[in-house]
Design a protein around this motif. Sequence first.
Motif, mmCIF file in Angstrom:
data_model
loop_
_atom_site.group_PDB
_atom_site.id
_atom_site.type_symbol
_atom_site.label_atom_id
_atom_site.label_comp_id
_atom_site.label_asym_id
_atom_site.label_seq_id
_atom_site.Cartn_x
_atom_site.Cartn_y
_atom_site.Cartn_z
ATOM 1 N N PHE A 73 0.859 -1.181 0.000
ATOM 2 C CA PHE A 73 0.000 0.000 0.000
ATOM 3 C C PHE A 73 0.895 1.230 0.000
ATOM 4 O O PHE A 73 1.907 1.263 0.702
ATOM 5 C CB PHE A 73 -0.887 0.020 1.252
ATOM 6 C CG PHE A 73 -1.879 -1.103 1.300
ATOM 7 C CD1 PHE A 73 -3.184 -0.905 0.875
ATOM 8 C CD2 PHE A 73 -1.514 -2.355 1.755
ATOM 9 C CE1 PHE A 73 -4.104 -1.939 0.922
ATOM 10 C CE2 PHE A 73 -2.422 -3.393 1.807
ATOM 11 C CZ PHE A 73 -3.730 -3.182 1.380
ATOM 12 N N GLN A 74 0.495 2.243 -0.770
ATOM 13 C CA GLN A 74 1.308 3.451 -0.879
ATOM 14 C C GLN A 74 0.413 4.669 -0.931
ATOM 15 O O GLN A 74 -0.657 4.648 -1.534
ATOM 16 C CB GLN A 74 2.163 3.375 -2.141
ATOM 17 C CG GLN A 74 3.030 4.568 -2.354
ATOM 18 C CD GLN A 74 3.967 4.369 -3.537
ATOM 19 O OE1 GLN A 74 4.343 3.263 -3.850
ATOM 20 N NE2 GLN A 74 4.328 5.457 -4.176
ATOM 21 N N ALA A 75 0.875 5.746 -0.321
ATOM 22 C CA ALA A 75 0.146 7.013 -0.375
ATOM 23 C C ALA A 75 0.510 7.738 -1.670
ATOM 24 O O ALA A 75 1.503 7.420 -2.313
ATOM 25 C CB ALA A 75 0.503 7.879 0.823
ATOM 26 N N ARG A 76 -0.275 8.724 -2.037
ATOM 27 C CA ARG A 76 0.046 9.561 -3.195
ATOM 28 C C ARG A 76 1.079 10.603 -2.784
ATOM 29 O O ARG A 76 1.074 11.095 -1.655
ATOM 30 C CB ARG A 76 -1.196 10.275 -3.701
ATOM 31 C CG ARG A 76 -2.117 9.371 -4.450
ATOM 32 C CD ARG A 76 -3.183 10.176 -5.124
ATOM 33 N NE ARG A 76 -3.846 9.282 -6.068
ATOM 34 C CZ ARG A 76 -4.579 9.706 -7.057
ATOM 35 N NH1 ARG A 76 -4.767 10.971 -7.251
ATOM 36 N NH2 ARG A 76 -5.148 8.839 -7.878
ATOM 37 N N ASN A 77 1.928 10.975 -3.726
ATOM 38 C CA ASN A 77 2.961 11.978 -3.436
ATOM 39 C C ASN A 77 2.354 13.303 -3.000
ATOM 40 O O ASN A 77 2.813 13.918 -2.031
ATOM 41 C CB ASN A 77 3.838 12.211 -4.670
ATOM 42 C CG ASN A 77 4.689 11.012 -4.994
ATOM 43 O OD1 ASN A 77 4.736 10.050 -4.248
ATOM 44 N ND2 ASN A 77 5.378 11.069 -6.121
#
Length: 103
Positions: free
Chosen positions: A72-76
């Motif tokens: 899972f990754q957040a948006r920049n």
Amino acid sequence: MPGWLVEDQSIEPQIPVFDKPARKDGAFPATEFIYDPDTDAYQCPGGRELRPYWRDIPQGRPKFDKDRVKRFQARNQGCAACPPKPKCTPRRIVRKISLSKHE
């Protein structure tokens, strides 16, 4: 790895299981992030979402990678504008959380 031992290998673990210690860099631990199974996303303490994919594609995507992990990754843009960023990701651009198939 107990899930892998029990489910895939049919081995009952005879070892103690320990939780991961707090991060050495002082960042929020993964336990501070709330998982929502309906949206398949984590919510950070600052209210931003971490998703495995940010774009939909017509043929769909696999639930887990080949190594049986979902990342899972957040948006920049969201991470850069988040007030608790220094406490959440002190040394990285965005926060990432990995989830094993067996967790």
